[in-house]
Design a protein around this motif. Structure first.
Motif, short mmCIF file in Angstrom:
data_model
loop_
_atom_site.label_atom_id
_atom_site.label_comp_id
_atom_site.label_asym_id
_atom_site.label_seq_id
_atom_site.Cartn_x
_atom_site.Cartn_y
_atom_site.Cartn_z
N ARG A 192 76.78 29.59 59.87
CA ARG A 192 75.43 29.83 60.38
C ARG A 192 75.39 29.60 61.88
N ALA A 193 74.66 30.48 62.57
CA ALA A 193 74.54 30.36 64.02
C ALA A 193 73.59 29.23 64.42
N THR A 194 72.57 28.99 63.60
CA THR A 194 71.60 27.92 63.89
C THR A 194 71.26 27.20 62.60
N ALA A 195 70.70 26.01 62.74
CA ALA A 195 70.30 25.23 61.57
C ALA A 195 69.17 25.89 60.81
N ASN A 196 68.42 26.78 61.48
CA ASN A 196 67.28 27.45 60.84
C ASN A 196 67.70 28.68 60.04
N ALA A 197 68.97 29.03 60.11
CA ALA A 197 69.45 30.23 59.40
C ALA A 197 69.72 29.89 57.95
N VAL A 198 68.66 29.72 57.18
CA VAL A 198 68.78 29.35 55.77
C VAL A 198 68.25 30.50 54.91
N LEU A 199 68.75 30.56 53.69
CA LEU A 199 68.36 31.61 52.76
C LEU A 199 66.88 31.54 52.44
N ALA A 200 66.18 32.65 52.61
CA ALA A 200 64.77 32.76 52.22
C ALA A 200 64.72 33.24 50.78
N PHE A 201 64.29 32.39 49.87
CA PHE A 201 64.27 32.70 48.44
C PHE A 201 63.15 31.92 47.78
N PRO A 202 62.40 32.55 46.86
CA PRO A 202 62.48 33.95 46.46
C PRO A 202 61.82 34.88 47.47
N THR A 203 62.09 36.16 47.36
CA THR A 203 61.44 37.14 48.22
C THR A 203 59.97 37.25 47.83
N PRO A 204 59.05 37.15 48.79
CA PRO A 204 57.63 37.29 48.45
C PRO A 204 57.34 38.67 47.85
N PRO A 205 56.36 38.78 46.98
CA PRO A 205 56.03 40.08 46.39
C PRO A 205 55.50 41.05 47.45
N TRP A 206 55.64 42.34 47.16
CA TRP A 206 55.22 43.38 48.12
C TRP A 206 53.76 43.22 48.51
N ALA A 207 52.90 42.94 47.53
CA ALA A 207 51.47 42.83 47.84
C ALA A 207 51.22 41.71 48.85
N GLN A 208 51.89 40.61 48.66
CA GLN A 208 51.72 39.48 49.57
C GLN A 208 52.21 39.83 50.97
N ARG A 209 53.33 40.54 51.05
CA ARG A 209 53.88 40.93 52.35
C ARG A 209 52.96 41.92 53.05
N ARG A 210 52.38 42.87 52.29
CA ARG A 210 51.43 43.81 52.90
C ARG A 210 50.18 43.09 53.37
N CYS A 211 49.76 42.07 52.60
CA CYS A 211 48.60 41.28 53.01
C CYS A 211 48.85 40.65 54.38
N ARG A 212 50.02 40.02 54.53
CA ARG A 212 50.33 39.31 55.76
C ARG A 212 50.38 40.25 56.96
N LEU A 213 50.92 41.45 56.73
CA LEU A 213 51.13 42.38 57.84
C LEU A 213 49.89 43.20 58.17
N PHE A 214 49.18 43.67 57.14
CA PHE A 214 48.14 44.68 57.36
C PHE A 214 46.75 44.27 56.87
N GLY A 215 46.63 43.11 56.24
CA GLY A 215 45.33 42.69 55.75
C GLY A 215 45.12 43.07 54.30
N GLY A 216 44.00 42.63 53.73
CA GLY A 216 43.74 42.79 52.32
C GLY A 216 43.72 44.22 51.82
N GLY A 217 43.19 45.15 52.62
CA GLY A 217 43.09 46.52 52.16
C GLY A 217 44.41 47.19 51.92
N ALA A 218 45.47 46.66 52.53
CA ALA A 218 46.79 47.28 52.40
C ALA A 218 47.57 46.74 51.22
N ALA A 219 47.03 45.75 50.53
CA ALA A 219 47.79 45.12 49.46
C ALA A 219 47.93 46.00 48.24
N LEU A 220 47.07 47.03 48.13
CA LEU A 220 47.11 47.87 46.93
C LEU A 220 48.43 48.59 46.79
#
Length: 214
Positions: free
Chosen positions: A162-190
């Motif tokens: 690992r290049a840095t101490a923060n380079a750790v495995l992100a698991f589990p992968t968040p669901p698509w709806a949650q990721r769309r929520c974070r990026l585009f807001g509630g209307g995009a979660a559909l």
């Protein structure tokens, strides 16, 4: 595969794809805003952030990547280029050890090789196959953002690579709806299925668990 998973709105806990994460085309697409690539995992024998210094070349992976870019119009190098260099380094080291270009003598030295290079610890098994271990790369959360200044992927395994101490495995992968929520807001979660929720399977039946964008 990644695009199809989003269209189906199916969210596996993790996704590993070969010959993708860590390649120049994958990195370019991620930098261009391909947010769906985030969290994807991929095996690779090499990455430009691995700190090992080559005993034969005297270079680190970062040195090699910089020299490659300078020579090839700022192109990014993937493991394909590093493995080719590693193979040539092993061959030249074997020729020097043999003290001749005679094929059998060089082959014997190559078979007995144990060369530490920035590409990895180069050695060969009884079948002539290279024994360099594999890394696990992951495209981190936020890699597609225009404000992301780091690499579009990072080594998350093994720990010593690992290049840095923060380079750790992100698991589990968040669901698509949650990721769309974070990026585009509630209307995009559909999404494509018009269902804002987590899709999962239990006992052979599909379930939808509603979520709220926050």
């Amino acid at each position: 595969i990644i695009a199809a998973l989003e269209r189906l709105d199916w969210s596996p806990l993790a996704l590993s794809v070969s010959s993708s994460v860590g390649t120049a085309s994958f990195a370019a697409s991620t930098r261009d805003g391909w947010w769906q690539a985030e969290y994807a995992l991929g095996p690779s024998p090499w990455h430009r952030t691995v700190p090992t210094v080559g005993n034969f070349s005297g270079m680190t992976s970062a040195d090699f990547a910089a020299r490659y870019a300078a020579r090839h119009n700022e192109a990014e190098v993937s493991y394909h280029g590093a493995s080719a260099f590693g193979g040539v380094a092993a061959l030249v080291a074997a020729i020097e050890a043999a003290g001749t270009l005679e094929t059998e003598a060089v082959a014997q030295q190559l078979a007995a090789s144990s060369l530490r290079e920035f590409y990895g610890d180069i050695a060969f098994d009884a079948n002539g196959q290279i024994t360099v271990g594999m890394l696990v790369l992951q495209a981190p959360d936020g890699a597609s953002s225009s404000t992301h200044s780091g690499d579009p992927e990072m080594v998350v395994w093994p720990p010593e690579a690992r290049a840095t101490a923060n380079a750790v495995l992100a698991f589990p992968t968040p669901p698509w709806a949650q990721r769309r929520c974070r990026l585009f807001g509630g209307g995009a979660a559909l999404g494509a299925t018009e269902r804002a929720g987590i899709r999962y399977i239990e006992d052979g039946r599909a379930y939808i668990e509603e979520i709220q964008c926050s």
